[in-house]
Design a protein around this motif. Structure first.
Motif, PDB file in Angstrom:
ATOM      1  N   PHE A  95     -34.121 -24.995   5.734  1.00 25.55           N
ATOM      2  CA  PHE A  95     -35.511 -25.432   5.573  1.00 25.55           C
ATOM      3  C   PHE A  95     -36.107 -25.327   7.161  1.00 25.55           C
ATOM      4  O   PHE A  95     -35.594 -25.748   8.029  1.00 25.55           O
TER       5      PHE A  95
ATOM      6  N   LYS B 275     -40.043 -26.433   3.808  1.00 21.18           N
ATOM      7  CA  LYS B 275     -40.068 -25.032   2.961  1.00 21.18           C
ATOM      8  C   LYS B 275     -38.663 -24.220   3.263  1.00 21.18           C
ATOM      9  O   LYS B 275     -38.244 -24.361   4.167  1.00 21.18           O
ATOM     10  N   LEU B 276     -38.176 -23.839   2.132  1.00 15.95           N
ATOM     11  CA  LEU B 276     -36.904 -23.206   2.194  1.00 15.95           C
ATOM     12  C   LEU B 276     -36.939 -21.920   2.562  1.00 15.95           C
ATOM     13  O   LEU B 276     -37.963 -21.017   2.020  1.00 15.95           O
TER      14      LEU B 276
ATOM     15  N   LEU C 101     -34.023 -23.586  -7.439  1.00 13.07           N
ATOM     16  CA  LEU C 101     -34.909 -22.917  -6.426  1.00 13.07           C
ATOM     17  C   LEU C 101     -36.409 -22.446  -7.316  1.00 13.07           C
ATOM     18  O   LEU C 101     -36.223 -22.081  -8.461  1.00 13.07           O
ATOM     19  N   ASN C 102     -37.288 -23.004  -6.602  1.00 12.53           N
ATOM     20  CA  ASN C 102     -38.923 -22.661  -7.188  1.00 12.53           C
ATOM     21  C   ASN C 102     -39.106 -21.357  -7.109  1.00 12.53           C
ATOM     22  O   ASN C 102     -38.875 -20.458  -6.422  1.00 12.53           O
TER      23      ASN C 102
ATOM     24  N   THR D 125     -41.728 -19.812  -6.727  1.00 21.58           N
ATOM     25  CA  THR D 125     -42.578 -19.165  -5.850  1.00 21.58           C
ATOM     26  C   THR D 125     -42.028 -19.150  -4.504  1.00 21.58           C
ATOM     27  O   THR D 125     -42.263 -18.334  -3.801  1.00 21.58           O
ATOM     28  N   GLU D 126     -40.662 -19.476  -4.531  1.00 18.77           N
ATOM     29  CA  GLU D 126     -39.770 -19.403  -3.247  1.00 18.77           C
ATOM     30  C   GLU D 126     -38.949 -17.936  -3.193  1.00 18.77           C
ATOM     31  O   GLU D 126     -38.625 -17.608  -2.278  1.00 18.77           O
TER      32      GLU D 126
ATOM     33  N   LEU E  78     -39.309 -15.023  -0.609  1.00 21.10           N
ATOM     34  CA  LEU E  78     -38.693 -14.880   0.443  1.00 21.10           C
ATOM     35  C   LEU E  78     -37.374 -14.166   0.628  1.00 21.10           C
ATOM     36  O   LEU E  78     -36.891 -13.728   1.817  1.00 21.10           O
TER      37      LEU E  78
END
Length: 59
Positions: free
Chosen positions: A24, A28-29, A51-52, A54-55, A58
């Motif tokens: 992080f 934020k991851l 895990l969301n 929206t992530e 990444l």
């Protein structure tokens, strides 16, 4: 930067990855990878991390 170790990382597609290190920056991851050996400055919290969706951008 903070590194934590979790027992199970739940991805939005339903996949579960066991023994993962999560990195992080702030709250934020930014990256994750398998925990295969002891890593300095990694805090083991165990348990589950979801895990969301929206992530996902990444990776």
């Amino acid at each position: 930067m903070e590194q934590i170790g979790v027992s199970r990382l739940h991805l939005p597609d339903g996949t579960i990855r066991h023994n993962q290190v999560l990195i992080f920056e702030g709250k934020k991851l930014v990256h994750y990878f398998p925990l295969t050996e002891e890593i300095a400055f990694t805090k083991w919290i165990g348990g589950d991390y979801y895990l969301n969706p929206t992530e996902l951008s990444l990776y």
